[in-house]
Structures are given as structure tokens and as C-alpha cells.
Design a protein around this motif. Sequence first.
Motif, PDB file in Angstrom:
ATOM      1  N   PHE A   1       0.745  -1.188   0.060  1.00  0.00           N
ATOM      2  CA  PHE A   1      -0.025  -0.070  -0.162  1.00  0.00           C
ATOM      3  C   PHE A   1       0.863   1.194  -0.033  1.00  0.00           C
ATOM      4  O   PHE A   1       2.007   0.985   0.337  1.00  0.00           O
ATOM      5  N   TRP A   2       0.128   2.336  -0.378  1.00  0.00           N
ATOM      6  CA  TRP A   2       1.193   3.736  -0.423  1.00  0.00           C
ATOM      7  C   TRP A   2       1.296   3.882   1.117  1.00  0.00           C
ATOM      8  O   TRP A   2       2.222   4.577   1.414  1.00  0.00           O
ATOM      9  N   LEU A   3       0.677   3.507   2.127  1.00  0.00           N
ATOM     10  CA  LEU A   3       0.763   3.845   3.479  1.00  0.00           C
ATOM     11  C   LEU A   3       2.026   3.173   4.100  1.00  0.00           C
ATOM     12  O   LEU A   3       2.736   3.438   4.804  1.00  0.00           O
ATOM     13  N   ASP A   4       2.353   1.822   3.287  1.00  0.00           N
ATOM     14  CA  ASP A   4       3.762   1.416   3.558  1.00  0.00           C
ATOM     15  C   ASP A   4       4.718   2.308   3.483  1.00  0.00           C
ATOM     16  O   ASP A   4       5.922   2.122   3.951  1.00  0.00           O
ATOM     17  N   ALA A   5       4.673   2.981   2.325  1.00  0.00           N
ATOM     18  CA  ALA A   5       6.013   3.922   2.051  1.00  0.00           C
ATOM     19  C   ALA A   5       6.012   4.810   2.979  1.00  0.00           C
ATOM     20  O   ALA A   5       7.094   5.413   3.269  1.00  0.00           O
ATOM     21  N   VAL A   6       4.860   5.468   3.580  1.00  0.00           N
ATOM     22  CA  VAL A   6       4.877   6.538   4.542  1.00  0.00           C
ATOM     23  C   VAL A   6       5.621   5.818   5.815  1.00  0.00           C
ATOM     24  O   VAL A   6       6.556   6.467   6.310  1.00  0.00           O
ATOM     25  N   GLY A   7       5.510   4.526   6.174  1.00  0.00           N
ATOM     26  CA  GLY A   7       6.348   3.887   7.375  1.00  0.00           C
ATOM     27  C   GLY A   7       7.455   3.603   6.801  1.00  0.00           C
ATOM     28  O   GLY A   7       8.647   3.882   7.670  1.00  0.00           O
ATOM     29  N   GLY A   8       8.027   3.506   5.483  1.00  0.00           N
ATOM     30  CA  GLY A   8       9.461   3.456   4.933  1.00  0.00           C
ATOM     31  C   GLY A   8       9.999   4.879   5.342  1.00  0.00           C
ATOM     32  O   GLY A   8      11.422   4.835   5.777  1.00  0.00           O
ATOM     33  N   MET A   9       9.164   6.088   4.996  1.00  0.00           N
ATOM     34  CA  MET A   9       9.925   7.153   5.299  1.00  0.00           C
ATOM     35  C   MET A   9      10.200   7.423   6.743  1.00  0.00           C
ATOM     36  O   MET A   9      11.132   8.206   7.017  1.00  0.00           O
ATOM     37  N   ALA A  10       9.132   7.103   7.736  1.00  0.00           N
ATOM     38  CA  ALA A  10       9.335   7.384   8.887  1.00  0.00           C
ATOM     39  C   ALA A  10      10.562   6.456   9.566  1.00  0.00           C
ATOM     40  O   ALA A  10      11.054   7.236  10.127  1.00  0.00           O
ATOM     41  N   CYS A  11      10.765   5.468   9.060  1.00  0.00           N
ATOM     42  CA  CYS A  11      12.139   4.288   9.430  1.00  0.00           C
ATOM     43  C   CYS A  11      13.201   5.389   9.040  1.00  0.00           C
ATOM     44  O   CYS A  11      14.133   5.258   9.802  1.00  0.00           O
ATOM     45  N   LEU A  12      13.244   5.977   7.715  1.00  0.00           N
ATOM     46  CA  LEU A  12      14.577   6.537   7.156  1.00  0.00           C
ATOM     47  C   LEU A  12      14.678   7.569   8.133  1.00  0.00           C
ATOM     48  O   LEU A  12      15.859   8.329   8.560  1.00  0.00           O
ATOM     49  N   ALA A  13      13.552   8.504   8.502  1.00  0.00           N
ATOM     50  CA  ALA A  13      13.864   9.411   9.251  1.00  0.00           C
ATOM     51  C   ALA A  13      14.388   9.183  10.798  1.00  0.00           C
ATOM     52  O   ALA A  13      15.241  10.091  11.223  1.00  0.00           O
ATOM     53  N   PHE A  14      14.182   8.248  11.301  1.00  0.00           N
ATOM     54  CA  PHE A  14      14.661   7.560  12.501  1.00  0.00           C
ATOM     55  C   PHE A  14      16.062   7.405  12.283  1.00  0.00           C
ATOM     56  O   PHE A  14      16.967   7.660  13.178  1.00  0.00           O
ATOM     57  N   GLY A  15      16.520   6.517  11.129  1.00  0.00           N
ATOM     58  CA  GLY A  15      17.939   6.512  10.716  1.00  0.00           C
ATOM     59  C   GLY A  15      18.641   7.720  10.747  1.00  0.00           C
ATOM     60  O   GLY A  15      19.777   7.769  11.242  1.00  0.00           O
ATOM     61  N   TYR A  16      18.182   8.870  10.153  1.00  0.00           N
ATOM     62  CA  TYR A  16      18.814  10.136   9.997  1.00  0.00           C
ATOM     63  C   TYR A  16      18.984  10.744  11.495  1.00  0.00           C
ATOM     64  O   TYR A  16      19.961  11.291  11.528  1.00  0.00           O
ATOM     65  N   ALA A  17      18.240  10.499  12.313  1.00  0.00           N
ATOM     66  CA  ALA A  17      18.114  11.033  13.638  1.00  0.00           C
ATOM     67  C   ALA A  17      19.397  10.359  14.341  1.00  0.00           C
ATOM     68  O   ALA A  17      20.121  11.175  15.226  1.00  0.00           O
ATOM     69  N   VAL A  18      19.292   9.115  14.156  1.00  0.00           N
ATOM     70  CA  VAL A  18      20.328   8.308  14.829  1.00  0.00           C
ATOM     71  C   VAL A  18      21.813   8.639  14.576  1.00  0.00           C
ATOM     72  O   VAL A  18      22.752   8.837  15.167  1.00  0.00           O
TER      73      VAL A  18
END
Length: 361
Positions: free
Chosen positions: A258-275
Motif C-alpha cells: 500500500f502507499w501507506l507502507d511507503a509512509v512507514g518506510g519514510m518514517a524509518c528513514l527519518a529515524f535513521g537520520y536522527a540516529v
Amino acid sequence: MGETQVTAQEGRSTAGPSPIAAEAAPRTADAPSTPPPATGKTGWQARIRSLRTPGRPRLWFEILLIAVSYWLYSLVRNAVPEQKAAALRNADWIWSAEKSLGLAFEETVNHAVNSVTWLIVSMNYYYATLHFVVTIGVLVWLFRRHPGRYAATRLVLFATTAVALLGYYLYPLAPPRLMNGANFIDTVLVHETWGSMASGNFKNMSNQYAAMPSMHIGWSLWCGLTIFALASAPWARILGLLYPTLTLVVIVATANHFWLDAVGGMACLAFGYAVSRVWYGSLPHRLPKWVPGARKGRLTGLRAAARLPRPASEPEPGADAEPDPKPGPKPGAEAEPDPKPGTEAKPGADAEPEAAGARRS
């Protein structure tokens, strides 16, 4: 300046140590050879600080780290319980939420692209291959051209993937092609391609209910942002932004997400940049491009020695013997006696005494 004293000895002056220097000498000898550290940091604090400083990546270590990390990722992802019933319920909830938002377009895109055989087959292979090829290619590019930013950017990718595993465990989700009562087309089965590890002969090797978050989006967006931030060529930066956009179309058209799965992937990437930002104190693209020992066109060995200036105290090659300031007589030649005081050599007096006596006779 108080370091020597002059004493008279038989009409000559000799230099000797002064009393001040003699008193200072024992204290200097008793001083510790290694000064204490000025910062006062303990060993483990200094070690952590060195780990947080970007260094030169080592090829063998990076290959081993990436291989082991992906093996662990696949092992953990596939070891997560499938929880089929919960995954199907979550898929129904996602689909209903998208309908309530008026953005449930996945089925329309899936059927439209599936009607063009060459296009959907290409997307199946795109889904299966570029996910790995482009990601590894960007890592290699960073290793070679941006070694100072490599470790921080790699940490973003690793942290993104790690938090995605937590999402697979906490929120099992069936992809659209596996929903009950839906009209989605599994394009891999219909066209007999190997575009998904969760379809066909590979379905027993992968957890089919790990659709949220989408790491196809997480990894492709990581690639795109990295290229856009660090590439100098405008066409490369444009391709960097197009890559995750096209990946979004592919995962929807093949009914894998689903396209909402892509939103989940973006949220994980934002977490990675924060780390990465917390660990290194800066975003990856703001770190120095090069680190000591990894500069472009670095010289090693004899080539580096040839480019360095030679110290003034070091003689040139082949110049070990210094010429005498006053050349002495050649070996086997007799030294001429010094003229007596008060006598000077007259012109024409170079003849030998015997010859002069012969002329007189």
C-alpha cells in the motif's frame, strides 16, 4: 644568558656549565618522560569519542559488515511470526483507511499497468533487482568518493533497517495481492516472473506478511537523498530524486505494498537520520568529504617520498663525502716547504737549484 660561564686557564677561555644550569639539570632528569593527558578523559571516553569521529573505511571490514548485517536482517525478518490472521485484519484496516481518505488508488494502478505486458514484467524485475543493485552501488560510490561521509551515511541505512524489523514484529501486514475478497492481481504469478521473494517458488523463504514498513521505499529514498545531496552533476541529482518516485509506482503497480507502507518506510528513514545526527553530531552530507589517509590521488611509498621536501640536515643521494674546504696534496706528492719569514717568491724563481747552478757554471 646564564647558561655558561667563562673561566681562564693558561691564557685560554673555556666554556663550562653555569651554576644555574647545574641546579636545573637534576630537576629536569627527575621529570616524568610522558606528560599526563591534558584533557583528563578516561580510556573508554576517548574510545567512544574516536568511534564518533569519521575515519577511513576499510574495504574488507565493510564487505564483511554488510554481508553479516543483511544475513541477520533476513534471518530476523523471516523468523518473525507470520500471524496471518492479524496481518489480514491490518490489511483490511489500511484499505478502509485509504478509502476514507479518498486515496485508495492501488487497485486502479495495478490493473492499468498489468494490461501492458512489457511494462509490468519490467516492473517485476525492477522490484526484484534494483532494490539491491542500486543500494550497493551507492555504498561503493560513497566508499570511493566520499569516505569521510561513508560511515555516517551507512549508519542511516543500518538504523533504518533495524527499526523496520521492529515494525514487522509489532504490525504484521498482508500485501494487497494477498488480501481476502480484493481484486488485486499478483503480477509475478500471472506473468511467471521472479519479481518478489514472497511469491512463486520463493514464497516459503520469506515472511509474506512483512509489508509495513516498505524497505523498498526506505532504501530507495536513502539512495535518492544521498545522491541528491552529494552528487555534483545536475543529471545525477535529478535521477536521485526520480529513483524513489519510480519505486513507489512499482511497489503499488505490482500489488506488493500500500502507499501507506511507503509512509512507514519514510518514517524509518527519518529515524535513521536522527540516529546518525546524534552519534556524529551532524547530518552525513555536512561532514568533511575526505579523512586523513583517504584523499583522492593519495601517494604511498616511494612516490610520496619523492614528493616530500628533503630535510636540510639530510645529504643528497651520492653526496656522502663532503669536499674539503682546502684541498690537500695528492697522494704520493711531497708537501712544499713553507717559505721563510721575510722572503717572498720572485718571478722566474721556479727553476730547480741544479738548473740554476748549471747556468752559473
